[in-house]
Design a protein around this motif. Structure first.
Motif, short mmCIF file in Angstrom:
data_model
loop_
_atom_site.label_atom_id
_atom_site.label_comp_id
_atom_site.label_asym_id
_atom_site.label_seq_id
_atom_site.Cartn_x
_atom_site.Cartn_y
_atom_site.Cartn_z
N LYS A 54 48.49 29.90 45.81
CA LYS A 54 47.51 29.83 44.38
C LYS A 54 47.51 31.56 43.99
O LYS A 54 47.37 32.06 45.53
N VAL A 55 47.97 32.17 43.60
CA VAL A 55 47.70 33.69 43.06
C VAL A 55 46.47 33.95 41.51
O VAL A 55 46.64 33.21 40.82
N PHE A 56 46.08 34.22 41.68
CA PHE A 56 44.15 34.56 40.84
C PHE A 56 44.57 35.76 41.09
O PHE A 56 44.21 36.70 41.47
N ILE A 57 43.47 36.24 39.83
CA ILE A 57 43.33 37.17 39.17
C ILE A 57 41.98 37.88 39.60
O ILE A 57 40.75 37.68 39.38
N PHE A 58 42.08 39.30 40.33
CA PHE A 58 39.87 39.26 40.72
C PHE A 58 39.82 39.43 39.11
O PHE A 58 40.28 40.12 38.52
N THR A 59 37.91 39.42 38.78
CA THR A 59 37.94 39.22 37.61
C THR A 59 36.40 40.01 37.28
O THR A 59 36.14 40.35 36.63
N SER A 60 35.53 39.94 38.49
CA SER A 60 34.30 39.54 38.76
C SER A 60 33.76 39.75 40.33
O SER A 60 34.68 39.27 41.14
N VAL A 61 32.48 40.36 40.71
CA VAL A 61 32.08 40.16 41.62
C VAL A 61 30.22 39.73 41.33
O VAL A 61 30.14 39.44 40.45
N GLU A 113 33.55 34.48 49.37
CA GLU A 113 32.05 34.30 48.39
C GLU A 113 31.42 35.14 47.59
O GLU A 113 30.86 34.88 46.41
N LYS A 114 31.89 36.65 47.37
CA LYS A 114 30.83 37.27 46.56
C LYS A 114 32.50 38.31 46.12
O LYS A 114 32.02 38.49 44.67
N ILE A 115 33.42 37.47 45.62
CA ILE A 115 35.02 38.13 44.75
C ILE A 115 35.58 36.95 43.50
O ILE A 115 35.00 35.60 44.39
N LEU A 116 35.02 37.07 42.16
CA LEU A 116 35.03 35.49 41.13
C LEU A 116 36.50 36.02 41.31
O LEU A 116 37.18 36.83 40.88
N VAL A 117 36.96 35.25 40.96
CA VAL A 117 38.45 35.36 40.07
C VAL A 117 38.76 33.81 39.03
O VAL A 117 38.13 33.20 39.12
N VAL A 138 45.07 37.35 52.78
CA VAL A 138 45.56 37.42 51.68
C VAL A 138 46.70 39.07 51.15
O VAL A 138 46.52 39.31 51.75
N ARG A 139 47.29 38.58 50.33
CA ARG A 139 47.93 39.32 49.73
C ARG A 139 48.18 39.80 48.22
O ARG A 139 47.32 39.36 47.11
N ILE A 140 47.71 41.52 48.54
CA ILE A 140 46.99 42.33 47.23
C ILE A 140 48.48 43.39 47.64
O ILE A 140 47.99 44.23 47.64
N LYS A 147 34.49 31.90 42.82
CA LYS A 147 34.25 32.18 43.88
C LYS A 147 35.62 32.32 44.85
O LYS A 147 36.61 31.13 45.09
N LEU A 148 36.43 33.14 45.34
CA LEU A 148 37.69 33.56 46.19
C LEU A 148 37.86 32.30 47.96
O LEU A 148 38.47 31.57 47.65
N SER A 149 36.08 32.09 48.32
CA SER A 149 36.07 30.97 49.24
C SER A 149 36.77 29.67 48.58
O SER A 149 36.90 29.13 49.97
#
Length: 218
Positions: free
Chosen positions: A152-159, A210-214, A195-197, A144-146
């Motif tokens: 660090k840099v993460f890849i948005f993968t799922s919800v 909490e709803k973003i998976l990375v 965050v930077r997107i 979870k992103l939370s």
């Protein structure tokens, strides 16, 4: 041929037993918003089909065949969502309710053709893995992103959910699957994140994070 109600019970079992091999009558009752005696009756029926091991007042154990049956319903749902996005240009926030209806079509050939037209996708539009014809599902090791830290840099993968309002919010923030998310700051008080997107900055609440998976970028 399974009834719509039976398929909904199977799908509930799938979602409630992703990490454990057991589920309780109370959990299914709450998930489907049905009375516990109705759940007990359905589990007795499933037990005769060898999909579950059922004993009164004990957790329900899901058999391998029960898992396969449940995964097939989810497969149809997620394939349909992918088809609606990829071939019919629906937004990812608009496909869940349509897939809820189409997943109850009983033609296996119909969904096999859909799978072929999509070139056999492994994931649905929300980043969730699509079970194969044998019910095998790809394991994902996501955070979870939370739960992540700054620097660090993460890849948005799922919800974690496919709620329409949540997905619309992400679309408005230009947060799409595959986007890189760099955590710049975590507020001590409420755990919201700056965050930077891409080239833009955004502030995401703890609820959203909490709803973003990375997964961490290598």
């Amino acid at each position: 041929m399974l009834s719509l109600t039976e398929e909904n019970y199977l799908k509930a079992i799938f979602h409630l037993t992703t990490t454990e091999n057991t589920v309780t009558v109370n959990e299914i009752s709450k998930f489907l918003n049905v009375k516990m005696p109705s759940v007990n009756n359905m589990m007795k029926k499933f037990a005769t089909r060898k999909w579950v091991i059922y004993e009164s007042y004990k957790p329900i154990e899901i058999t391998s065949e029960g898992k396969r049956q449940a995964a097939q319903i989810v497969r149809k749902h997620r394939l349909t969502e992918m088809f609606l996005v990829e071939k019919m240009n629906f937004g990812w926030e608009n496909v869940h309710e349509i897939a809820e209806q189409l997943e109850h079509i009983h033609s296996e050939e119909f969904f096999d053709k859909m799978d072929e037209l999509l070139n056999f996708p492994k994931y649905d539009p929300h980043g969730e893995p699509i079970p194969d014809k044998d019910g095998v599902i790809i394991a994902q090791d996501l955070l979870k992103l939370s739960e992540c830290s700054t620097g660090k840099v993460f890849i948005f993968t799922s919800v974690t959910i496919s709620d329409d309002d949540f997905l619309t919010y992400l679309t408005e923030k230009k947060l799409e699957l595959g986007k890189e998310i760099e955590i710049l700051l975590i507020e001590r008080y409420d755990r919201s994140m700056t965050v930077r997107i891409g080239d833009e900055q955004a502030i995401l609440s703890k609820i959203i994070c909490e709803k973003i998976l990375v997964k961490e970028r290598l």
